[in-house]
Design a protein around this motif. Structure first.
Motif, PDB file in Angstrom:
ATOM      1  N   ILE A  16      -1.400 -10.581  16.010  1.00 57.74           N
ATOM      2  CA  ILE A  16      -2.721  -9.976  16.243  1.00 57.74           C
ATOM      3  C   ILE A  16      -3.402  -9.813  14.884  1.00 57.74           C
ATOM      4  CG2 ILE A  16      -4.037  -8.079  17.257  1.00 57.74           C
ATOM      5  CD1 ILE A  16      -1.650  -7.433  18.980  1.00 57.74           C
ATOM      6  N   ALA A  56      -6.603 -12.229  12.548  1.00 56.06           N
ATOM      7  CA  ALA A  56      -6.810 -13.461  11.774  1.00 56.06           C
ATOM      8  C   ALA A  56      -7.459 -13.151  10.438  1.00 56.06           C
ATOM      9  CB  ALA A  56      -7.645 -14.460  12.575  1.00 56.06           C
ATOM     10  N   GLY A  88      -2.670 -11.839   8.711  1.00 57.00           N
ATOM     11  CA  GLY A  88      -2.285 -12.556   9.935  1.00 57.00           C
ATOM     12  C   GLY A  88      -2.175 -14.052   9.701  1.00 57.00           C
ATOM     13  N   LYS A 132     -10.397 -10.629  17.694  1.00 56.73           N
ATOM     14  CA  LYS A 132     -11.544 -10.240  18.526  1.00 56.73           C
ATOM     15  C   LYS A 132     -12.837 -10.870  18.033  1.00 56.73           C
ATOM     16  CE  LYS A 132     -11.581  -5.664  16.364  1.00 56.73           C
ATOM     17  NZ  LYS A 132     -12.538  -5.519  15.327  1.00 56.73           N
ATOM     18  N   GLU A 168     -13.472  -9.453   9.075  1.00 60.36           N
ATOM     19  CA  GLU A 168     -13.499  -7.996   8.852  1.00 60.36           C
ATOM     20  C   GLU A 168     -13.190  -7.723   7.370  1.00 60.36           C
ATOM     21  OE1 GLU A 168     -12.793  -5.410  11.954  1.00 60.36           O
ATOM     22  OE2 GLU A 168     -14.064  -6.751  13.100  1.00 60.36           O
ATOM     23  N   GLN A 170     -10.302 -10.128  -6.457  1.00 62.68           N
ATOM     24  CA  GLN A 170      -9.285 -10.141  -7.518  1.00 62.68           C
ATOM     25  C   GLN A 170      -7.876 -10.362  -6.982  1.00 62.68           C
ATOM     26  OE1 GLN A 170      -9.765  -6.438  -9.804  1.00 62.68           O
ATOM     27  NE2 GLN A 170     -11.062  -7.589 -11.227  1.00 62.68           N
ATOM     28  N   ILE A 182     -11.735 -14.731  -0.707  1.00 61.65           N
ATOM     29  CA  ILE A 182     -10.746 -14.474   0.350  1.00 61.65           C
ATOM     30  C   ILE A 182     -11.185 -15.095   1.690  1.00 61.65           C
ATOM     31  CG2 ILE A 182     -11.734 -12.198   0.885  1.00 61.65           C
ATOM     32  CD1 ILE A 182      -8.905 -11.203   1.515  1.00 61.65           C
ATOM     33  N   VAL A 228      -7.372  -7.597  21.891  1.00 66.73           N
ATOM     34  CA  VAL A 228      -6.120  -7.131  22.500  1.00 66.73           C
ATOM     35  C   VAL A 228      -6.328  -5.679  22.920  1.00 66.73           C
ATOM     36  CG1 VAL A 228      -3.689  -6.618  22.082  1.00 66.73           C
ATOM     37  CG2 VAL A 228      -4.721  -8.729  21.169  1.00 66.73           C
ATOM     38  N   ALA A 237      -3.203  -6.299  12.188  1.00 66.95           N
ATOM     39  CA  ALA A 237      -4.547  -6.010  12.681  1.00 66.95           C
ATOM     40  C   ALA A 237      -5.341  -5.093  11.760  1.00 66.95           C
ATOM     41  CB  ALA A 237      -4.451  -5.418  14.085  1.00 66.95           C
ATOM     42  N   GLY A 287     -16.388  -2.911   3.992  1.00 62.97           N
ATOM     43  CA  GLY A 287     -15.137  -3.202   4.702  1.00 62.97           C
ATOM     44  C   GLY A 287     -14.211  -2.001   4.651  1.00 62.97           C
ATOM     45  N   LEU A 288     -13.238  -1.985   5.548  1.00 65.28           N
ATOM     46  CA  LEU A 288     -12.314  -0.850   5.639  1.00 65.28           C
ATOM     47  C   LEU A 288     -10.929  -1.278   5.147  1.00 65.28           C
ATOM     48  CD1 LEU A 288     -13.365   0.427   9.200  1.00 65.28           C
ATOM     49  CD2 LEU A 288     -14.130   1.306   6.966  1.00 65.28           C
ATOM     50  N   ARG A 289     -10.499  -0.677   4.041  1.00 63.66           N
ATOM     51  CA  ARG A 289      -9.168  -1.013   3.509  1.00 63.66           C
ATOM     52  C   ARG A 289      -8.106  -0.370   4.410  1.00 63.66           C
ATOM     53  NH1 ARG A 289     -12.242   1.156  -0.745  1.00 63.66           N
ATOM     54  NH2 ARG A 289     -12.723  -0.276  -2.438  1.00 63.66           N
ATOM     55  N   LEU A 313      -5.114  -3.999  -1.864  1.00 66.31           N
ATOM     56  CA  LEU A 313      -4.508  -5.168  -2.514  1.00 66.31           C
ATOM     57  C   LEU A 313      -4.091  -6.278  -1.545  1.00 66.31           C
ATOM     58  CD1 LEU A 313      -2.229  -3.692  -5.334  1.00 66.31           C
ATOM     59  CD2 LEU A 313      -4.357  -4.960  -5.584  1.00 66.31           C
ATOM     60  N   TRP A 341      -5.436  -9.066  -0.571  1.00 66.22           N
ATOM     61  CA  TRP A 341      -5.656 -10.426  -1.071  1.00 66.22           C
ATOM     62  C   TRP A 341      -4.561 -10.768  -2.088  1.00 66.22           C
ATOM     63  CZ3 TRP A 341      -6.862 -15.102  -0.819  1.00 66.22           C
ATOM     64  CH2 TRP A 341      -7.621 -15.842  -1.724  1.00 66.22           C
ATOM     65  N   THR A 342      -4.205  -9.800  -2.889  1.00 65.02           N
ATOM     66  CA  THR A 342      -3.208  -9.993  -3.945  1.00 65.02           C
ATOM     67  C   THR A 342      -1.796 -10.136  -3.388  1.00 65.02           C
ATOM     68  OG1 THR A 342      -4.594  -8.636  -5.395  1.00 65.02           O
ATOM     69  CG2 THR A 342      -2.294  -8.901  -6.057  1.00 65.02           C
TER      70      THR A 342
HETATM   71  C1  LIG Z   1     -14.662  -3.293  -0.985  1.00 70.11           C
HETATM   72  C2  LIG Z   1     -13.283  -3.886  -0.975  1.00 70.11           C
HETATM   73  C3  LIG Z   1     -12.823  -4.579  -2.088  1.00 70.11           C
HETATM   74  C4  LIG Z   1     -11.535  -5.121  -2.098  1.00 70.11           C
HETATM   75  N1  LIG Z   1     -11.151  -5.838  -3.181  1.00 70.11           N
HETATM   76  C5  LIG Z   1      -9.916  -6.398  -3.205  1.00 70.11           C
HETATM   77  C6  LIG Z   1      -9.504  -7.174  -4.315  1.00 70.11           C
HETATM   78  O1  LIG Z   1     -10.260  -7.414  -5.254  1.00 70.11           O
HETATM   79  N2  LIG Z   1      -8.231  -7.666  -4.320  1.00 70.11           N
HETATM   80  C7  LIG Z   1      -7.351  -7.427  -3.293  1.00 70.11           C
HETATM   81  O2  LIG Z   1      -6.205  -7.858  -3.368  1.00 70.11           O
HETATM   82  N3  LIG Z   1      -7.750  -6.729  -2.197  1.00 70.11           N
HETATM   83  C8  LIG Z   1      -8.988  -6.203  -2.132  1.00 70.11           C
HETATM   84  N4  LIG Z   1      -9.395  -5.480  -1.047  1.00 70.11           N
HETATM   85  C9  LIG Z   1      -8.428  -5.264   0.046  1.00 70.11           C
HETATM   86  C10 LIG Z   1      -8.295  -6.492   0.969  1.00 70.11           C
HETATM   87  O3  LIG Z   1      -9.551  -7.044   1.218  1.00 70.11           O
HETATM   88  C11 LIG Z   1      -7.608  -6.050   2.274  1.00 70.11           C
HETATM   89  O4  LIG Z   1      -6.372  -5.445   1.962  1.00 70.11           O
HETATM   90  C12 LIG Z   1      -7.331  -7.227   3.193  1.00 70.11           C
HETATM   91  O5  LIG Z   1      -8.495  -7.985   3.427  1.00 70.11           O
HETATM   92  C13 LIG Z   1      -6.798  -6.712   4.540  1.00 70.11           C
HETATM   93  O6  LIG Z   1      -6.474  -7.839   5.318  1.00 70.11           O
HETATM   94  P1  LIG Z   1      -5.896  -7.640   6.784  1.00 70.11           P
HETATM   95  O7  LIG Z   1      -5.527  -8.973   7.276  1.00 70.11           O
HETATM   96  O8  LIG Z   1      -4.852  -6.581   6.757  1.00 70.11           O
HETATM   97  O9  LIG Z   1      -7.105  -7.000   7.612  1.00 70.11           O
HETATM   98  P2  LIG Z   1      -8.432  -7.715   8.202  1.00 70.11           P
HETATM   99  O10 LIG Z   1      -8.931  -8.739   7.277  1.00 70.11           O
HETATM  100  O11 LIG Z   1      -9.346  -6.615   8.603  1.00 70.11           O
HETATM  101  O12 LIG Z   1      -7.878  -8.465   9.468  1.00 70.11           O
HETATM  102  C14 LIG Z   1      -7.497  -7.780  10.654  1.00 70.11           C
HETATM  103  C15 LIG Z   1      -7.984  -8.623  11.814  1.00 70.11           C
HETATM  104  O13 LIG Z   1      -7.464  -8.059  13.027  1.00 70.11           O
HETATM  105  C16 LIG Z   1      -8.438  -8.226  14.035  1.00 70.11           C
HETATM  106  N5  LIG Z   1      -8.163  -7.251  15.092  1.00 70.11           N
HETATM  107  C17 LIG Z   1      -8.014  -5.915  14.937  1.00 70.11           C
HETATM  108  N6  LIG Z   1      -7.762  -5.340  16.135  1.00 70.11           N
HETATM  109  C18 LIG Z   1      -7.739  -6.335  17.046  1.00 70.11           C
HETATM  110  C19 LIG Z   1      -7.542  -6.362  18.462  1.00 70.11           C
HETATM  111  N7  LIG Z   1      -7.282  -5.248  19.171  1.00 70.11           N
HETATM  112  N8  LIG Z   1      -7.620  -7.560  19.094  1.00 70.11           N
HETATM  113  C20 LIG Z   1      -7.864  -8.712  18.401  1.00 70.11           C
HETATM  114  N9  LIG Z   1      -8.077  -8.723  17.071  1.00 70.11           N
HETATM  115  C21 LIG Z   1      -8.007  -7.551  16.396  1.00 70.11           C
HETATM  116  C22 LIG Z   1      -9.759  -7.996  13.320  1.00 70.11           C
HETATM  117  O14 LIG Z   1     -10.844  -8.588  14.011  1.00 70.11           O
HETATM  118  C23 LIG Z   1      -9.497  -8.619  11.950  1.00 70.11           C
HETATM  119  O15 LIG Z   1      -9.981  -9.954  11.883  1.00 70.11           O
HETATM  120  C24 LIG Z   1     -10.671  -4.937  -0.986  1.00 70.11           C
HETATM  121  C25 LIG Z   1     -11.143  -4.265   0.144  1.00 70.11           C
HETATM  122  C26 LIG Z   1     -12.432  -3.751   0.159  1.00 70.11           C
HETATM  123  C27 LIG Z   1     -12.925  -3.040   1.387  1.00 70.11           C
END
Ligand SMILES: Cc1cc2nc3c(=O)[nH]c(=O)nc-3n(C[C@H](O)[C@H](O)[C@H](O)COP(=O)(O)OP(=O)(O)OC[C@H]3O[C@@H](n4cnc5c(N)ncnc54)[C@H](O)[C@@H]3O)c2cc1C
Length: 407
Positions: free
Chosen positions: A7, A9, A13, A32, A39, A47, A196, A220, A252, A356-358, A385, A387-388
């Motif tokens: 769950i 992308a 994921g 979704k 997101e 970075q 990213i 989901v 997610a 965006g929401l970390r 972090l 992306w890192t």
């Molecule tokens: C302003 C900002 C600056 C940042 N800068 C950096 C940086 O320079 N370097 C670094 O390493 N990190 C950085 N980050 C952090 C990094 O961007 C995040 O840690 C990372 O993108 C999170 O990825 P993820 O896959 O966990 O979440 P997401 O990218 O949010 O992916 C989760 C996915 O799950 C899907 N989803 C959720 N619930 C459901 C459901 N019920 N059904 C179907 N789909 C669902 C969503 O649609 C989403 O696409 C930054 C973050 C922010 C906000």
């Protein structure tokens, strides 16, 4: 081979899917949104920063946070309206202060491990993501902040990362476009930057080529565990669906907490909101006046990445304000002003704001492992972090799943 659902992308994921596909699993990814990386993995700071691996669990962070409560321009904004989620997160954040050193060292080790895979995958899958391998420069305006950074540098060195101390003159040499007076800095030439969203989209296409099923536009709604299977109940705008899999990985982002609760796990991720602006560098003066080395201004908590010749990404701020993703002008303006002060010849007539929401765990460590139910796994909670760290945690969860399937 077992069927595994993922769950999410976003970057976590899609990297997880890629690693599992390489091991021969049948992978289905749900999101979704209509496209991958829409997101938090959409327009972050860019970075790839092992040099930023310090976890925030320190008494000084709490004190700074309290001071910032009374400053509307501060990098931190805290909505005082109490909620159980916020209170429990902060209590746990404080309880992890004793683990500050070990968690920082583990994070930097993960970040270093992630680098090679990220680049290798981009090369073999031919992903153009505006990768720039020119290092990251941390800049400090006073002796106190520089002294703290020196202590962090020693800690990061214990995890294997070298940050070079640099003088104010060195700063001008490393990034000649930068204006202003600085006390000193630290330069990490092994760090890099990239887009990213482009990377995640490119790797998602590679997953599809490797045989993954990508299901977009389906949210989901409910997870149900059976003795040998997991059922995913999802829906789009019109219909409800049921899908069955041998195993499930929850990636997610900020929604992982809610989904985990459905299968009896407590993953206390809080959504820590941040902003970015992307400045199109439309004229040659702006292109030559914008930094090409990535920066981290520690007092303003602002990072920059140069994406290709004609985009500058600037990101920062942390807000504890629930799942709110409104773009507030008063939070965007400090980012623009920062660019105007430090890079006066960059044209800021056009800026594209984003928020965006970390997905932040209270101990600032990603949650990688299985849940109470043996069919449920997590690779989530990467906070500031993702992306890192994502390539390293994707490989890690794949190892855990492989081990579980050998028994
Ligand atoms: C302003 C900002 C600056 C940042 N800068 C950096 C940086 O320079 N370097 C670094 O390493 N990190 C950085 N980050 C952090 C990094 O961007 C995040 O840690 C990372 O993108 C999170 O990825 P993820 O896959 O966990 O979440 P997401 O990218 O949010 O992916 C989760 C996915 O799950 C899907 N989803 C959720 N619930 C459901 C459901 N019920 N059904 C179907 N789909 C669902 C969503 O649609 C989403 O696409 C930054 C973050 C922010 C906000």
């Amino acid at each position: 081979m077992k069927s595994i659902a993922i769950i999410g992308a976003g970057i976590t994921g899609i990297t997880t899917a890629y690693c599992l596909l390489k091991q021969g699993y049948q992978v289905t990814i749900f999101d979704k949104n209509r496209y991958p990386a829409m997101e938090t993995s959409y327009a972050n700071g860019g970075q790839l920063s092992a040099s930023n691996a310090e976890v925030w669990n320190q008494a000084s962070t709490i004190l700074k946070g309290i001071r910032w409560l009374f400053n509307s321009q501060a990098p931190l904004l805290f909505n005082m309206k109490p909620s159980w989620h916020k209170l429990s997160w902060i209590t746990e954040f404080i309880s992890h202060i004793p683990h500050y050193e070990e968690n920082t060292i583990q994070t930097v080790q993960l970040a270093i491990r992630a680098r090679q895979s990220l680049i290798y995958w981009a090369r073999i899958e031919q992903i153009d993501f505006d990768y720039r391998n020119q290092g990251i420069l941390h800049i400090y305006r006073n002796a106190t902040d520089f002294a703290h950074a020196s202590r962090v540098t020693r800690l990061l060195a214990r995890g294997g990362l070298i940050r070079q101390p640099v003088t104010a003159q060195d700063i001008r040499r490393i990034e000649p476009t930068l204006s202003g007076n600085f006390y000193g800095g630290f330069f990490t030439d092994s760090d890099s930057t990239g887009d990213i969203h482009k990377y995640t989209s490119g790797l998602a296409a590679a997953c599809e080529r490797l045989g993954a099923t990508l299901i977009f536009n389906q949210q989901v709604q409910q997870l149900t565990c059976h003795p040998q299977q997991v059922t995913i109940s999802s829906s789009d705008q019109y219909n409800a669906f049921e899908h069955h899999f041998d195993q499930l990985v929850i990636c997610a982002g900020v929604a992982s907490r809610h989904l985990a609760a459905q299968v009896g796990d407590r993953i206390n991720i809080y959504p820590v909101k941040g902003y970015s602006i992307t400045i199109p560098l439309l004229d040659t003066l702006s292109q030559s006046a914008a930094p090409s080395v990535s920066l981290l201004d520690d007092s303003a908590k602002i990072v920059t990445s140069r994406l290709g010749i004609d985009r500058l990404r600037v990101a920062g701020t942390a807000e504890f304000n629930g799942f709110n993703t409104d773009i507030r002008t008063d939070r965007v303006l400090p980012l623009i002003k920062w660019v105007e002060d430090l890079f006066p010849n960059v044209n800021t007539r056009q800026t594209i704001p984003w928020t965006g929401l970390r997905p932040m765990m209270p101990n600032m460590m990603p949650k990688v492992g299985h849940g109470h139910n043996p069919h449920i796994f997590y690779n989530t909670g990467h906070g500031h972090l993702g992306w890192t760290l994502a390539p390293a945690t994707a490989e890690w969860i794949t190892q855990i799943i492989n081990t579980a399937n050998q028994h």
